[in-house]
Every structure is written in structure tokens, then in C-alpha cells.
Scaffold this active site. Structure first.
Site, PDB file in Angstrom:
ATOM      1  N   ARG A 156     -26.477  12.966  16.748  1.00 20.08           N
ATOM      2  CA  ARG A 156     -26.393  11.203  16.295  1.00 20.08           C
ATOM      3  C   ARG A 156     -25.566  10.558  16.243  1.00 20.08           C
ATOM      4  O   ARG A 156     -24.178  11.412  16.801  1.00 20.08           O
ATOM      5  CB  ARG A 156     -27.023  11.648  15.023  1.00 20.08           C
ATOM      6  CG  ARG A 156     -26.436  12.227  14.524  1.00 20.08           C
ATOM      7  CD  ARG A 156     -25.810  12.065  12.920  1.00 20.08           C
ATOM      8  NE  ARG A 156     -27.458  12.475  11.912  1.00 20.08           N
ATOM      9  CZ  ARG A 156     -27.264  13.245  10.516  1.00 20.08           C
ATOM     10  NH1 ARG A 156     -26.087  14.264  10.238  1.00 20.08           N
ATOM     11  NH2 ARG A 156     -28.623  13.266  10.733  1.00 20.08           N
ATOM     12  N   ASP A 207      -0.081   1.452   9.394  1.00 21.61           N
ATOM     13  CA  ASP A 207      -0.549   0.897  10.195  1.00 21.61           C
ATOM     14  C   ASP A 207       0.741   0.651  11.345  1.00 21.61           C
ATOM     15  O   ASP A 207      -0.451   0.382  12.392  1.00 21.61           O
ATOM     16  CB  ASP A 207      -0.786  -0.770   9.531  1.00 21.61           C
ATOM     17  CG  ASP A 207      -1.285  -0.998   8.451  1.00 21.61           C
ATOM     18  OD1 ASP A 207      -2.727   0.086   8.337  1.00 21.61           O
ATOM     19  OD2 ASP A 207      -1.970  -2.045   7.774  1.00 21.61           O
ATOM     20  N   ARG A 226      -5.319  -2.784   9.478  1.00 19.90           N
ATOM     21  CA  ARG A 226      -5.080  -4.009   9.668  1.00 19.90           C
ATOM     22  C   ARG A 226      -5.561  -4.682  11.146  1.00 19.90           C
ATOM     23  O   ARG A 226      -6.636  -4.364  11.458  1.00 19.90           O
ATOM     24  CB  ARG A 226      -3.986  -4.586   8.981  1.00 19.90           C
ATOM     25  CG  ARG A 226      -4.058  -5.566   8.016  1.00 19.90           C
ATOM     26  CD  ARG A 226      -2.820  -6.012   6.941  1.00 19.90           C
ATOM     27  NE  ARG A 226      -3.459  -5.551   5.577  1.00 19.90           N
ATOM     28  CZ  ARG A 226      -2.958  -5.971   4.958  1.00 19.90           C
ATOM     29  NH1 ARG A 226      -1.481  -5.710   5.152  1.00 19.90           N
ATOM     30  NH2 ARG A 226      -3.063  -5.971   3.511  1.00 19.90           N
ATOM     31  N   GLY A 229       0.848  -1.405  -0.137  1.00 17.92           N
ATOM     32  CA  GLY A 229       0.749  -0.172   0.160  1.00 17.92           C
ATOM     33  C   GLY A 229       0.741   0.956  -0.157  1.00 17.92           C
ATOM     34  O   GLY A 229       2.002   1.286   0.763  1.00 17.92           O
ATOM     35  N   GLU A 268       5.579  -5.246   5.687  1.00 17.42           N
ATOM     36  CA  GLU A 268       5.652  -7.059   6.066  1.00 17.42           C
ATOM     37  C   GLU A 268       5.695  -7.987   4.794  1.00 17.42           C
ATOM     38  O   GLU A 268       6.365  -8.255   4.712  1.00 17.42           O
ATOM     39  CB  GLU A 268       4.327  -6.742   6.948  1.00 17.42           C
ATOM     40  CG  GLU A 268       4.044  -8.582   7.728  1.00 17.42           C
ATOM     41  CD  GLU A 268       3.380  -8.935   7.413  1.00 17.42           C
ATOM     42  OE1 GLU A 268       1.891  -7.714   7.849  1.00 17.42           O
ATOM     43  OE2 GLU A 268       2.513 -10.353   8.659  1.00 17.42           O
TER      44      GLU A 268
HETATM   45  O1  F6P Z   1      -1.068  -1.251   5.257  1.00 21.54           O
HETATM   46  C1  F6P Z   1      -1.699  -0.649   4.651  1.00 21.54           C
HETATM   47  C2  F6P Z   1      -3.440  -0.602   4.873  1.00 21.54           C
HETATM   48  O2  F6P Z   1      -3.797   0.945   4.156  1.00 21.54           O
HETATM   49  C3  F6P Z   1      -4.109  -1.542   5.266  1.00 21.54           C
HETATM   50  O3  F6P Z   1      -4.539  -0.085   6.363  1.00 21.54           O
HETATM   51  C4  F6P Z   1      -5.307  -1.394   5.142  1.00 21.54           C
HETATM   52  O4  F6P Z   1      -6.085  -2.712   5.006  1.00 21.54           O
HETATM   53  C5  F6P Z   1      -4.981  -2.213   3.626  1.00 21.54           C
HETATM   54  O5  F6P Z   1      -3.499  -1.552   3.314  1.00 21.54           O
HETATM   55  C6  F6P Z   1      -5.323  -1.729   2.083  1.00 21.54           C
HETATM   56  O6  F6P Z   1      -5.528  -1.776   0.674  1.00 21.54           O
HETATM   57  P1  F6P Z   1      -5.873  -1.828   0.200  1.00 21.54           P
HETATM   58  O7  F6P Z   1      -5.178  -0.051  -0.398  1.00 21.54           O
HETATM   59  O8  F6P Z   1      -5.688  -2.605  -1.205  1.00 21.54           O
HETATM   60  O9  F6P Z   1      -6.325  -1.236   0.123  1.00 21.54           O
END
Ligand code: F6P
Length: 341
Positions: free
Chosen positions: A162, A127, A171, A10, A103
Site C-alpha cells: 500500500r 521549520d 508551515r 510553538g 518569526e
Molecule cells: O512553526 C512551527 C510549527 O510546528 C509549524 O510547523 C506548524 O504549522 C505550527 O507550528 C503548528 O502550530 P501549533 O502547535 O500552534 O498548532
């Protein structure tokens, strides 16, 4: 030396600051030349490159995203990927590789290093869940975006009486939710490390209404109620086998509305947290990581990753990058619980 550079996984605010620091110091101090690989490991597999010289890095420090492009391509998913990577590096005369990633990207780097490729990794993820480093760049920016959203939601929530549920990324780690929730004065924060009790959440929401204000519930995309899951938007998996998360916010808002009899709305912040210009903290950390990575290459210290320990940039074995996730400890969550309701 001829050095390859790539960004995988990402995207994340600060990637360009790393690229700039690596290339600037490499050319200026060491006389290196660089090969930029497009879209992470895909570019290495397919020998898809972009020129990486001083001209290419001009003006990129404050830019979000990555000028190299990124992907979640996993060279180890299908057979022959490793040999293909090695062949590309040989063909292009690349002496060492600097992959910038989380990772998954650094997991690939670890395997390549074991296969003899000279690699120095740079950790990134909004994250902040890599145990080997105190902080990753991108996290501070993501938290800032989420905090600003929470600040804005307080005023509209109070006006309409509300509940507003804010779903944030992260994640399997609740760091973004915890920090944004604490900084933004949320009334409930729900994280993956701590399965939640729906009755308790409804109780906090009710108490907040009773005090004359409207509740803000921050929920991390990976959070789940004890003993089960609320319905998620999709079950699709990426090349590294991760399920695409998202959808807990709207599901929880419906549940809260049903149980309190008061209107509840959900805001899913999604990729807004990853986009745009990096904070000053992230630009500085990313720059220091880039400088340390190119130094490590020239010190002949490969198979390592640069990391932040306290205020120092250190080198740790690449394998440490992926061996353990850094999750929110119970005591950190307890600090936030003081402000629930
Ligand atoms: O690891 C970074 C992250 O933004 C996470 O927080 C999220 O779950 C994931 O990547 C989303 O990935 P993508 O942009 O591939 O949907």
C-alpha cells in the site's frame, strides 16, 4: 544586570538548552540575575514570572519543550500591549530582554526594540525558515523524528503493498519534508514552494509499485496541488493570523487510492516532531546561541538576534529575523526529484 527571558510561539527541542546557557553564563561570568516570564509574551503582559536561578536550570539540557511554557500571545493584537510590556519591565527592574522565538515572537521583539526596549533575540523553529540564520535548533530533531517514521513505514508499506503518505510540519517552507524525505528515501516529496501535479504524483506512485516496492509520499502540511487546494482540516487562525495547517496527507491518500485502485494510508506526524529530547546538533546550536545572546547583552549590542552563518555565531539586526522567509530553492528540490518513483 537584571535580565528577562521568555520562550514564545510553538515549542521546539533545544529551548531549554538556550535557557540553561543564558542563565549559566549570565550568573557565572557576569553576576546577572534573571526573571523568567511564563508562556511567552503573555507572561510579560501579565507580569507572570518564575524564578530563574542555577537551581531552576539544573538538568534541563536534554529536556524537550520549555520549562518557561509558551504561547502565541501577540501583545500588538489589541491596543495598549506595548505600554503594558514596558510597564512590567520597569516594575520588575528588567534591564534587557532575551526572547527566544520564531518569526512572530521576534517580530514583537523588533517592535519593542524600536520602542526603546533592550532586546537580544534567539531564533528558534523546527521549520528552519528564518532567512537570517543558516539553521535554527529544533529542525535537526524534527527531521530525525520524521526520518525514523519513514524508515518504519517502508517496512509496513512493503508488507501490505500500500501507499503510505506521511504529512510533516513546516508551515510555508518545505525544509522538514525535503530533508526527512531525502534521508528516509521517500519516493515523492511535496513541498509548499512547488505546487504539485496530481497526475505526476500518481505516476510516481505507480512506478514505485511497478518496481516491486511500496511508495512513501512525504507531504509538507503547506503543500498544495497546482491551481487549487485539497481540503484542510480547519481554517482556524492564531493571534498572529496564521491558519492552522494540516489535513493534506489524508486528503492526498484518498486521492491516490482512488486514482491507483490500491490502498493508501496517511500518517500525520504532527507534534511528535516537536516533542521529546533534542538531538546533539540542536543541543550544541542552542547552547551556542544562548552563550552568544548573553554576551551580546553585555556588549551593549541590543536590537540584534544571534544567528548561525556557516559554523560561526554572528549578530544580525532583529529586523532581519522577520524580513524574509527562507524557502527551499528550486535546485535543492531538483536534487530530491532524482529519487522520485
Ligand atoms: O512553526 C512551527 C510549527 O510546528 C509549524 O510547523 C506548524 O504549522 C505550527 O507550528 C503548528 O502550530 P501549533 O502547535 O500552534 O498548532
Amino acid at each position: 544586570m537584571r535580565i528577562g527571558i521568555l520562550t514564545g510561539g510553538g515549542d521546539c527541542p533545544g529551548l531549554n538548552a538556550v535557557i540553561r546557557a543564558v542563565v549559566r553564563k549570565g550568573i557565572q561570568d557576569y553576576g546577572d540575575d534573571f526573571v523568567g516570564f511564563r508562556d511567552g509574551w503573555r507572561g510579560v503582559l501579565e507580569a507572570d514570572t518564575v524564578p530563574m536561578d542555577l537551581r531552576a536550570i539544573r538538568g534541563i539540557l536534554p529536556r524537550g519543550g520549555t520549562v518557561l511554557g509558551t504561547s502565541r500571545t501577540n501583545p500588538y493584537k489589541n491596543g495598549g500591549g506595548e505600554a503594558q510590556v514596558v510597564a512590567t519591565l520597569e516594575k520588575l527592574g528588567v534591564d534587557a530582554l532575551i526572547p527566544i522565538g520564531g518569526e512572530d515572537t521576534l517580530g514583537v521583539a523588533t517592535k519593542l526594540s524600536a520602542a526603546g526596549v533592550r532586546v537580544v533575540g534567539v531564533p528558534k523553529t523546527i521549520d528552519n525558515d528564518l532567512d537570517a540564520t543558516d539553521y535554527t535548533f529544533g529542525f535537526d530533531t524534527a527531521v530525525g523524528v520524521a526520518m525514523e517514521a519513514i524508515d518504519r513505514l517502508h517496512t509496513t508499506g512493503d508488507s501490505h503493498h500500500r501507499t503510505l503518505v506521511v504529512e510533516v510540519m513546516g508551515r510555508h517552507a518545505g525544509w522538514i519534508a525535503l530533508h526527512a524525505g531525502m534521508a528516509g528515501g521517500a519516493n515523492v516529496v511535496l513541498i509548499p514552494e512547488h505546487p504539485f501535479d496530481v497526475d505526476a504524483v500518481v505516476g510516481h506512485v505507480q512506478r514505485r509499485f511497478d518496481s516491486g516496492y511500496s511508495p512513501i509520499v512525504v507531504v509538507s502540511e503547506g503543500a498544495a496541488p497546482a491551481g487549487g487546494e485539497l481540503e484542510l482540516a480547519t481554517r482556524e487562525k492564531d493571534a498572529f493570523g496564521h491558519v492552522r495547517l494540516g489535513g493534506i496527507g489524508p486528503a492526498l491518500a484518498s486521492l491516490i487510492e482512488e486514482r491507483t485502485g490500491r490502498e493508501a494510508r496517511a500518517v500525520v506526524l504532527g507534534h511528535i516532531q516537536r516533542g521529546g529530547t533534542p538531538s546533539a546538533f540542536d543541543r550544541v546550536l542552542a547552547t551556542r546561541f544562548g552563550l552568544a545572546a548573553i554576551d551580546a547583552v553585555h556588549d551593549g549590542q541590543t536590537g540584534v538576534m544571534v544567528a548561525l552563518r556557516g559554523t560561526d555565531i554572528v549578530r544580525v539586526p532583529l529586523s532581519a529575523a522577520t524580513s524574509q522567509l527562507k524557502l527551499v530553492p528550486v535546485e535543492r528540490y531538483a536534487e530530491m526529484e532524482v529519487f522520485f518513483g
